[in-house]
Scaffold this motif. Structure first.
Motif, short mmCIF file in Angstrom:
data_model
loop_
_atom_site.label_atom_id
_atom_site.label_comp_id
_atom_site.label_asym_id
_atom_site.label_seq_id
_atom_site.Cartn_x
_atom_site.Cartn_y
_atom_site.Cartn_z
N LYS A 23 -10.13 -31.66 30.84
CA LYS A 23 -9.49 -31.72 29.53
C LYS A 23 -8.92 -33.12 29.37
O LYS A 23 -9.68 -34.08 29.24
CB LYS A 23 -8.41 -30.64 29.42
CG LYS A 23 -9.00 -29.23 29.40
CD LYS A 23 -9.88 -28.98 28.19
CE LYS A 23 -10.43 -27.57 28.15
NZ LYS A 23 -11.36 -27.36 27.01
N ALA A 24 -7.59 -33.29 29.40
CA ALA A 24 -7.05 -34.65 29.39
C ALA A 24 -7.41 -35.35 30.69
O ALA A 24 -7.71 -36.55 30.71
CB ALA A 24 -5.53 -34.61 29.21
N ASP A 25 -7.39 -34.61 31.79
CA ASP A 25 -7.80 -35.11 33.11
C ASP A 25 -8.87 -34.18 33.68
O ASP A 25 -8.96 -33.02 33.30
CB ASP A 25 -6.61 -35.14 34.07
CG ASP A 25 -5.78 -36.40 33.91
OD1 ASP A 25 -6.32 -37.48 34.18
OD2 ASP A 25 -4.60 -36.30 33.50
N ARG A 51 -1.10 -37.02 27.69
CA ARG A 51 -1.43 -37.61 26.39
C ARG A 51 -1.44 -39.13 26.52
O ARG A 51 -0.46 -39.78 26.23
CB ARG A 51 -0.39 -37.18 25.32
CG ARG A 51 -0.24 -35.68 25.14
CD ARG A 51 -1.48 -35.05 24.48
NE ARG A 51 -1.25 -33.64 24.20
CZ ARG A 51 -1.52 -32.64 25.05
NH1 ARG A 51 -2.02 -32.91 26.24
NH2 ARG A 51 -1.28 -31.40 24.72
N PRO A 52 -2.51 -39.75 27.01
CA PRO A 52 -3.77 -39.18 27.51
C PRO A 52 -3.60 -38.74 28.96
O PRO A 52 -2.50 -38.75 29.50
CB PRO A 52 -4.72 -40.38 27.43
CG PRO A 52 -3.83 -41.54 27.76
CD PRO A 52 -2.50 -41.21 27.12
N GLY A 53 -4.72 -38.40 29.60
CA GLY A 53 -4.66 -38.04 31.00
C GLY A 53 -4.40 -39.25 31.89
O GLY A 53 -4.61 -40.40 31.48
N GLU A 103 -6.89 -42.17 32.40
CA GLU A 103 -7.07 -43.23 31.40
C GLU A 103 -6.24 -44.46 31.69
O GLU A 103 -6.50 -45.52 31.13
CB GLU A 103 -6.73 -42.69 30.00
CG GLU A 103 -7.65 -41.58 29.53
CD GLU A 103 -9.12 -41.97 29.64
OE1 GLU A 103 -9.50 -43.02 29.11
OE2 GLU A 103 -9.89 -41.22 30.26
N TYR A 126 -0.71 -47.06 26.59
CA TYR A 126 -2.15 -46.81 26.43
C TYR A 126 -2.50 -46.94 24.96
O TYR A 126 -1.99 -46.19 24.13
CB TYR A 126 -2.53 -45.42 26.96
CG TYR A 126 -4.01 -45.13 26.86
CD1 TYR A 126 -4.91 -45.65 27.79
CD2 TYR A 126 -4.51 -44.35 25.82
CE1 TYR A 126 -6.26 -45.40 27.70
CE2 TYR A 126 -5.87 -44.09 25.73
CZ TYR A 126 -6.75 -44.62 26.66
OH TYR A 126 -8.09 -44.37 26.57
N LYS A 127 -3.31 -47.95 24.64
CA LYS A 127 -3.68 -48.24 23.25
C LYS A 127 -2.44 -48.39 22.38
O LYS A 127 -2.36 -47.88 21.26
CB LYS A 127 -4.60 -47.15 22.71
CG LYS A 127 -5.97 -47.10 23.40
CD LYS A 127 -6.89 -46.07 22.76
CE LYS A 127 -8.26 -46.09 23.44
NZ LYS A 127 -9.21 -45.10 22.84
N ALA A 147 2.42 -43.37 27.31
CA ALA A 147 1.82 -42.15 27.81
C ALA A 147 2.87 -41.05 27.88
O ALA A 147 4.03 -41.30 28.20
CB ALA A 147 1.23 -42.39 29.20
N ARG A 160 -15.19 -42.64 28.37
CA ARG A 160 -14.80 -42.56 29.78
C ARG A 160 -16.01 -42.32 30.67
O ARG A 160 -16.03 -42.76 31.83
CB ARG A 160 -13.72 -41.51 29.99
CG ARG A 160 -14.16 -40.07 29.85
CD ARG A 160 -12.96 -39.15 29.66
NE ARG A 160 -12.39 -39.32 28.33
CZ ARG A 160 -11.25 -38.74 27.96
NH1 ARG A 160 -10.56 -38.01 28.79
NH2 ARG A 160 -10.79 -38.91 26.74
N GLU A 163 -16.77 -39.07 21.07
CA GLU A 163 -15.40 -39.16 21.58
C GLU A 163 -14.49 -38.16 20.89
O GLU A 163 -13.63 -37.53 21.50
CB GLU A 163 -14.87 -40.58 21.40
CG GLU A 163 -13.64 -40.90 22.19
CD GLU A 163 -13.91 -41.07 23.67
OE1 GLU A 163 -12.96 -40.87 24.46
OE2 GLU A 163 -15.06 -41.35 24.04
#
Length: 487
Positions: A116-118, A162-164, A167, A265-266, A270, A336, A403
């Motif tokens: 999922k996220a990870d 959020r995210p894993g 990432e 992250y972006k 996180a 990913r 994505e």
């Protein structure tokens, strides 16, 4: 002190511990029980094959030597332990057995997958409950209960980032270290307070950087998650004896959530959804258990390779395409997957560990051999230079449209351009083994016998199947372990 105790009870480690300690076999749904048995069937098959890998042999040799050293100095060692290693029958302590068996399950990267996220492979953790159940003389029902608990917490941890953590450069073994002691603690019938300590002890030791699956891969790729399982077993045993660990390791001061909150992250910090981690934890036969959402692997390769490889195999079969016909293979995947499976190192794999995480290699060898099985990851095949020109025809690109569909789907599109100017394209969203296209017991049996037939014999494979699929009726696990041993 009373106020401090009230404060502690709000921590997530207490919520998880209280749930796990209260859950009983009678609360499990029939579907979850059957799923646990099927995952054990798949996992032990993977372990039988994994026992033949070089890294598994190195570990067995090492722990045999360590046990011999302990024997010579008056400690417990080889042949005197209370837990059994698969295939060899090596008897040792439950912590070492948990690690050896967990590594064998993982060694071929052929065991289960949830992403999922990870990502996670919950079966990496279940060798610890098995070793503890054997050493404590417990039943098949006890093992099934602990297995379902391991899946539940491991899979939830992989949903809440959020995210894993993957990432921003961390391996999911970091999260496994929080789940493993919960399942191990349930086997040992720990109190909630002891389980909280076990979580703290384990997680404090097992933060794992993503380097183990980035670039050139080593034996550690298949080792870090079983090591988290090992830590779960040892931490539960320590907690039973009164050793303490930080109760705030998940959502308290400088715990998991706080540490990663500093990561950008972006352009965004996180975060973790702590409420989702414990929302609607299953408590009855009518509840939905996460184990039902986990998938299996029909190929012995990294999980995100399954959709593109399935798409390519369908295309070459439908259009009778041979390796000499191919000008280019364009593989569209999520970002990913492109990052993990298509980086420059993956175009020149020099080990099994890198090859089974190399999309160019998997596509090339699948095109040439017409199959991707454990045979395709033997050293002589991985190092075959005739595959290099074909790997270089594989172009892995990220697709933004895909994505947006992940993780509900694992979309991939493979377009094969042939030398005669034709183009053939196939898209696959759900690989075989996904819960929406699950492997049946008979399909698992084919995989099981392919992996274990030469290790323990086909007749013994069938006896082991019957034993596993009747696990709830086993008063002890001696027969199960005995059937995993090569004669």
């Amino acid at each position: 002190m009373a106020n401090q105790k009230t404060e502690s009870k709000r921590l997530l480690s207490y919520v998880i511990a209280e749930w796990a300690c209260a859950l009983k076999y009678e609360h499990l749904s029939p579907a979850a029980i059957r799923a646990a048995k099927l995952f054990w069937f798949d996992s032990i098959g993977c372990a039988l094959g994994g026992s033949q890998q070089d890294d598994a042999k190195i570990l067995l040799k090492h722990y045999r030597a360590m046990s011999a050293t302990a024997d010579s100095s008056g400690g417990e060692g080889g042949g005197k332990g209370s837990a059994t290693a698969f295939v060899s029958g090596f008897k040792t302590n439950p912590v070492d057995a948990a690690f050896l068996n967990g590594h064998m399950i993982r060694a071929m990267d052929y065991n289960d997958i949830y992403w999922k996220a990870d990502p996670c492979h919950p079966s990496d953790l279940i060798a610890a409950p098995l070793a503890l159940c054997e050493s404590q003389g417990l039943s098949g029902k006890d093992l099934i209960l602990a297995t379902i608990i391991a899946y539940e917490i491991e899979m939830r941890l992989c949903e809440i980032g959020r995210p894993g953590v993957r990432e921003y450069g961390w391996h999911h073994a970091t999260l496994s270290a929080f789940a493993a002691p919960v399942a191990a603690g349930r086997v040992l019938n720990l109190t909630p307070e002891q389980t909280v300590s076990a979580i703290g002890i384990s997680a404090a030791r097992t933060f794992c950087p993503g380097a183990v699956t980035a670039g050139k891969l080593t034996n550690m790729k298949n080792t870090v998650d079983p090591w988290a399982g090992r830590m779960g077993a040892e931490s539960a045993l320590l907690a039973r004896d009164g050793f303490s660990g930080p109760e705030h390791i998940i959502d308290g001061k400088e715990g998991l959530f706080a540490v990663f909150k500093h990561v950008q992250y972006k352009g965004q910090p996180a975060t973790f959804d702590g409420e989702a981690l414990v929302a609607e934890l299953p408590t009855s036969a009518k509840s939905h258990y996460r184990i039902l959402d986990c998938g299996m692997k029909s190929f012995p390769i990294e999980a995100l390779s399954h959709s593109p490889l399935t798409a390519m195999m369908k295309t070459i079969k439908e259009h009778n395409i041979k390796a000499d016909d191919v000008k280019e293979i364009k593989v569209e995947v999520i970002a990913r997957a492109a990052d993990i499976l298509g980086d420059p190192h993956k175009y020149r794999p020099d080990s099994k560990e890198t090859a089974d995480h190399s999309l160019p290699y998997c596509m090339a060898v699948g095109l040439v051999d017409g199959m991707v099985t454990p045979l395709q990851f033997r050293e002589e095949r991985v190092l075959d230079k005739s595959l290099i020109p074909i790997m270089d025809k594989v172009k892995v690109v990220a697709n933004e449209e895909f994505e947006a569909l992940f993780p509900r789907f694992q979309p991939s599109r493979v377009t094969i351009m042939t030398n005669d100017g034709k183009s053939h394209s196939t898209r696959v969203d759900v690989p075989k083994g996904d819960p929406r296209d699950p492997m049946t017991e008979d399909e698992i049996a084919v995989k099981f016998t392919a992996l274990g037939g030469d290790v323990i014999g086909k007749d013994q494979c069938e006896k082991l199947r019957q034993c596993i699929m009747n696990l709830e009726n086993a008063g002890k696990l001696d027969e199960l372990l005995a059937l995993t041993i090569a004669r």
